[in-house]
Design an enzyme around this catalytic site. Structure first.
Site, mmCIF file in Angstrom:
data_model
loop_
_atom_site.group_PDB
_atom_site.id
_atom_site.type_symbol
_atom_site.label_atom_id
_atom_site.label_comp_id
_atom_site.label_asym_id
_atom_site.label_seq_id
_atom_site.Cartn_x
_atom_site.Cartn_y
_atom_site.Cartn_z
ATOM 1 N N THR A 178 -12.336 -9.159 3.392
ATOM 2 C CA THR A 178 -12.768 -8.143 2.420
ATOM 3 C C THR A 178 -13.856 -8.770 1.555
ATOM 4 O O THR A 178 -13.864 -9.985 1.366
ATOM 5 C CB THR A 178 -11.555 -7.788 1.536
ATOM 6 N N ARG A 206 -3.434 4.928 4.730
ATOM 7 C CA ARG A 206 -3.127 3.944 3.675
ATOM 8 C C ARG A 206 -4.418 3.596 2.909
ATOM 9 O O ARG A 206 -5.451 3.317 3.490
ATOM 10 C CB ARG A 206 -2.556 2.686 4.316
ATOM 11 N N GLY A 208 -5.911 0.973 -0.003
ATOM 12 C CA GLY A 208 -5.573 -0.292 -0.655
ATOM 13 C C GLY A 208 -6.034 -0.329 -2.099
ATOM 14 O O GLY A 208 -6.305 0.701 -2.724
ATOM 15 N N ASP A 209 -6.126 -1.546 -2.631
ATOM 16 C CA ASP A 209 -6.492 -1.726 -4.033
ATOM 17 C C ASP A 209 -7.995 -1.615 -4.278
ATOM 18 O O ASP A 209 -8.423 -1.343 -5.402
ATOM 19 C CB ASP A 209 -6.034 -3.121 -4.509
ATOM 20 N N THR A 229 -8.536 -9.746 -3.894
ATOM 21 C CA THR A 229 -8.518 -9.637 -2.439
ATOM 22 C C THR A 229 -7.167 -10.129 -1.944
ATOM 23 O O THR A 229 -6.542 -10.964 -2.583
ATOM 24 C CB THR A 229 -9.683 -10.430 -1.795
ATOM 25 N N GLY A 230 -6.742 -9.582 -0.827
ATOM 26 C CA GLY A 230 -5.421 -9.950 -0.310
ATOM 27 C C GLY A 230 -4.590 -8.696 -0.143
ATOM 28 O O GLY A 230 -5.138 -7.612 0.091
ATOM 29 N N GLY A 232 -3.273 -5.537 -0.857
ATOM 30 C CA GLY A 232 -3.657 -4.550 -1.863
ATOM 31 C C GLY A 232 -2.485 -3.995 -2.635
ATOM 32 O O GLY A 232 -2.602 -3.663 -3.816
#
Ligand code: ASP
Length: 309
Positions: A178, A206, A208-209, A229-230, A232
């Protein structure tokens, strides 16, 4: 006149050795592009947008062209942008055909009353503003997806425990690549931007963040800027980017990043990285994943990049 700084990342997760050089070269290129704009007196918003676009166009990263595929083999890309001067920002989600999702996030922020727009309707807005389209699904990602699908029968663990049980993956890194960028310009204005294909084999629909203000990114001239990052879901549940910015009221960017990641490890476990930038133009990097690929460019330190912290 204040100094300009940019910090960009290419994702937290597990970067396989053979890909590391390309990742580092990609983040260096993106940081250089953004820093040049800052040196020319352009805004932090323009610098972060340009840096993220550079990485969206580089297939080594999981953003724009090169986005990872969901469980049924489709791209559903997310992106977000936020202006620290006005505290306005917006995200876009579930995009399949917009060449640069970050540009569409900026359109939503500047031309609409909304802070999050998803799917076909968001793509139509992009068309109305003449944003270029592209097929974001690359053959390499299709190959990786096929391989991951073949492994579905074998797995039993991971950060995404319920989904992982559901789809029964083993040995497949769900995260990584990302992209995000933070900048401060000569006027002391801060900005944050990020873009992602999300986690591999995510359930269709879905989000994410990355397009969520406060979770994947945050910028406020009075506090600082941060992008996560990672996993979410962790970033959303712990509102990590806003929390890192709040911490910069009293701490340096590096202290705030480290404190945020320590808190994440304690409350939610491993699977997150964050980069931060404070009002003085100092940046911070912290992660509890094996790698985080990043590059920073400041007037005093020049260009630096690392695969770990
Ligand atoms: N945070 C992104 C998401 O959950 C993935 C990543 O950073 O690798 O969509």
């Amino acid at each position: 006149m204040k100094g300009s700084t940019i910090i960009v990342h290419g994702g937290a997760g597990d970067w396989p050795e053979p890909k590391q050089a390309a990742g580092l070269s990609g983040v260096r290129q993106a940081a250089t592009r953004g820093f040049r704009l800052l040196q020319q007196g352009r805004t932090a918003m323009l610098a972060v947008e340009a840096a993220v676009m550079e990485m969206e166009d580089n297939p080594v990263f999981n953003a724009g062209r090169g986005s990872t595929l969901n469980l049924v083999g489709n791209v559903e890309a997310d992106a977000g942008i936020m202006d620290g001067k006005t505290r306005c920002g917006a995200g876009v989600a579930l995009l399949q055909r917009v060449k640069n999702p970050i540009r569409l996030a900026r359109v939503v922020m500047e031309k609409t009353d909304h802070a999050l727009l998803a799917g076909n309707s968001a793509e139509k807005l992009g068309e109305a503003f003449g944003l270029p389209k592209a097929n974001l699904k690359l053959p390499e990602r299709v190959q990786q997806w096929k391989q991951a699908r073949r492994q579905l029968e074998k797995a039993d663990h991971g950060d995404f425990s319920r989904n992982l049980k559901l789809i029964r993956i083993k040995g497949q890194s769900l995260l990584g690549d990302t992209v995000g960028a933070l900048a401060i310009d000569r006027n002391g204005d801060l900005a944050a931007a990020d873009s992602t294909g999300g986690v591999s084999l995510k359930l269709p629909g879905r989000i994410g963040d990355s397009p969520i203000l406060g979770a994947g990114l945050y910028a406020d001239n009075k506090l600082g800027a941060a992008t996560a990052t990672g996993v979410g879901e962790i970033a959303m549940r712990l509102v990590v980017s806003k929390s890192a910015c709040d911490a910069m009221q009293a701490l340096t960017a590096q202290q705030a990043a480290s404190q945020t990641v320590r808190k994440v490890t304690r409350l939610a476990g491993r699977g997150l990285g964050i980069v931060t930038l404070d009002r003085k133009g100092r940046f911070g990097v912290a992660h509890n994943t094996p790698h985080l690929c990043w590059a920073g460019f400041t007037r005093s330190r020049g260009l630096i990049s690392q695969m770990r912290q």
